[in-house]
Design a protein around this motif. Sequence first.
Motif, short mmCIF file in Angstrom:
data_model
loop_
_atom_site.label_atom_id
_atom_site.label_comp_id
_atom_site.label_asym_id
_atom_site.label_seq_id
_atom_site.Cartn_x
_atom_site.Cartn_y
_atom_site.Cartn_z
N SER A 11 0.82 -1.21 0.00
CA SER A 11 0.00 0.00 0.00
C SER A 11 0.86 1.26 0.00
O SER A 11 1.93 1.29 0.60
N THR A 12 0.36 2.28 -0.68
CA THR A 12 1.02 3.59 -0.66
C THR A 12 0.40 4.51 0.38
O THR A 12 0.82 5.67 0.51
N PHE A 13 -0.55 4.04 1.14
CA PHE A 13 -1.26 4.88 2.11
C PHE A 13 -0.31 5.29 3.25
O PHE A 13 0.38 4.45 3.83
N PRO A 14 -0.30 6.60 3.62
CA PRO A 14 0.64 7.08 4.67
C PRO A 14 0.05 6.93 6.07
O PRO A 14 -0.24 7.91 6.75
N PHE A 15 -0.08 5.73 6.54
CA PHE A 15 -0.74 5.46 7.83
C PHE A 15 -0.20 6.33 8.96
O PHE A 15 -0.96 6.91 9.75
N ALA A 16 1.12 6.45 9.07
CA ALA A 16 1.73 7.14 10.22
C ALA A 16 1.40 8.61 10.28
O ALA A 16 1.46 9.22 11.36
N VAL A 17 1.02 9.21 9.16
CA VAL A 17 0.68 10.64 9.14
C VAL A 17 -0.48 10.92 10.10
O VAL A 17 -0.58 12.01 10.67
N PHE A 18 -1.35 9.94 10.29
CA PHE A 18 -2.55 10.14 11.10
C PHE A 18 -2.33 9.84 12.58
O PHE A 18 -3.24 9.97 13.40
N GLY A 19 -1.08 9.47 12.92
CA GLY A 19 -0.71 9.36 14.33
C GLY A 19 -1.28 8.16 15.04
O GLY A 19 -1.67 7.16 14.45
N LYS A 20 -1.26 8.27 16.38
CA LYS A 20 -1.81 7.28 17.31
C LYS A 20 -1.28 5.88 17.03
O LYS A 20 -0.08 5.69 16.85
N GLU A 21 -2.17 4.86 17.00
CA GLU A 21 -1.67 3.49 16.92
C GLU A 21 -0.94 3.20 15.62
O GLU A 21 -0.02 2.38 15.56
N TRP A 22 -1.33 3.90 14.53
CA TRP A 22 -0.65 3.67 13.25
C TRP A 22 0.78 4.19 13.28
O TRP A 22 1.70 3.59 12.75
N SER A 23 0.95 5.33 13.91
CA SER A 23 2.30 5.90 14.02
C SER A 23 3.13 5.11 15.04
O SER A 23 4.35 4.94 14.86
N ASP A 24 2.49 4.63 16.10
CA ASP A 24 3.21 3.81 17.09
C ASP A 24 3.74 2.53 16.46
O ASP A 24 4.84 2.06 16.78
N LYS A 25 2.95 1.96 15.58
CA LYS A 25 3.32 0.70 14.94
C LYS A 25 4.53 0.88 14.02
O LYS A 25 5.47 0.08 14.02
N LEU A 26 4.51 1.97 13.22
CA LEU A 26 5.63 2.25 12.31
C LEU A 26 5.71 3.76 12.11
O LEU A 26 4.95 4.33 11.33
N PRO A 27 6.63 4.42 12.84
CA PRO A 27 6.77 5.88 12.72
C PRO A 27 7.13 6.31 11.29
O PRO A 27 7.76 5.56 10.55
#
Length: 224
Positions: free
Chosen positions: A93-109
């Motif tokens: 996926s090209t989706f920038p998960f970490a940009v939205f913070g919280k658990e997504w950013s914790d998982k992979l900054p």
Amino acid sequence: MNKVNFNTLYPIEEFKNTVSLKVLVEESDVKNVIVGDYSYYSDFDDPTKFLEKNVMYNFGMSGTQLKIGKFCALAHGVKFIMADANHSTKGVSTFPFAVFGKEWSDKLPIGEYPFKKYKDIEVGNDVWIGYGATIMPNVKIGDGAIIGSNSTVTSDVPDYAVMGGNPAKVIRYRYTKDEIHLLKGLKWWNWDRVYLDEAVEILVKGTVEDLLFYATKKGLIKTS
């Protein structure tokens, strides 16, 4: 005699639609945009918003810079797309998960995303970029180049080339290879102001040979 002054934000007296880019940048907090002397940006609305509205996605994550040389003319709506706009394409996926913070950013900054490495955007000296043109990341524009209105530049631009289209292609060259070689050697944009003032008529209406003759007469030819 009153002299043209590019050490002020508005180099054209009583005209607020053109700014000295070097002064604008130096008065800002932006550190990764570097501009040479005498380069300007014109805008029908507010040219002082150049760094916010025309240098896009400049978040600093990519570590890249925008470098603009001397005597560059940038028309209304010119945009530079910085490398921070890019998404990682290494995974599914090209989706920038970490940009939205919280658990997504914790998982992979975001700092650990496998982004493609980009070079700085570089604009040479004496470059004219037309209305609404877009310069993409990783692009180097050579000295003396002209970029047509509404063009999208996705690859490097040779010295003294005229480029246009989407994606932009070379339409023609302004001078022969020998003349380009001479101009690159003269580097008139680095001359002291007294010589620039004297040579204005040659720069605007003269030939490469005229400029070479003037430089030779004034001892401006650099020898190695």
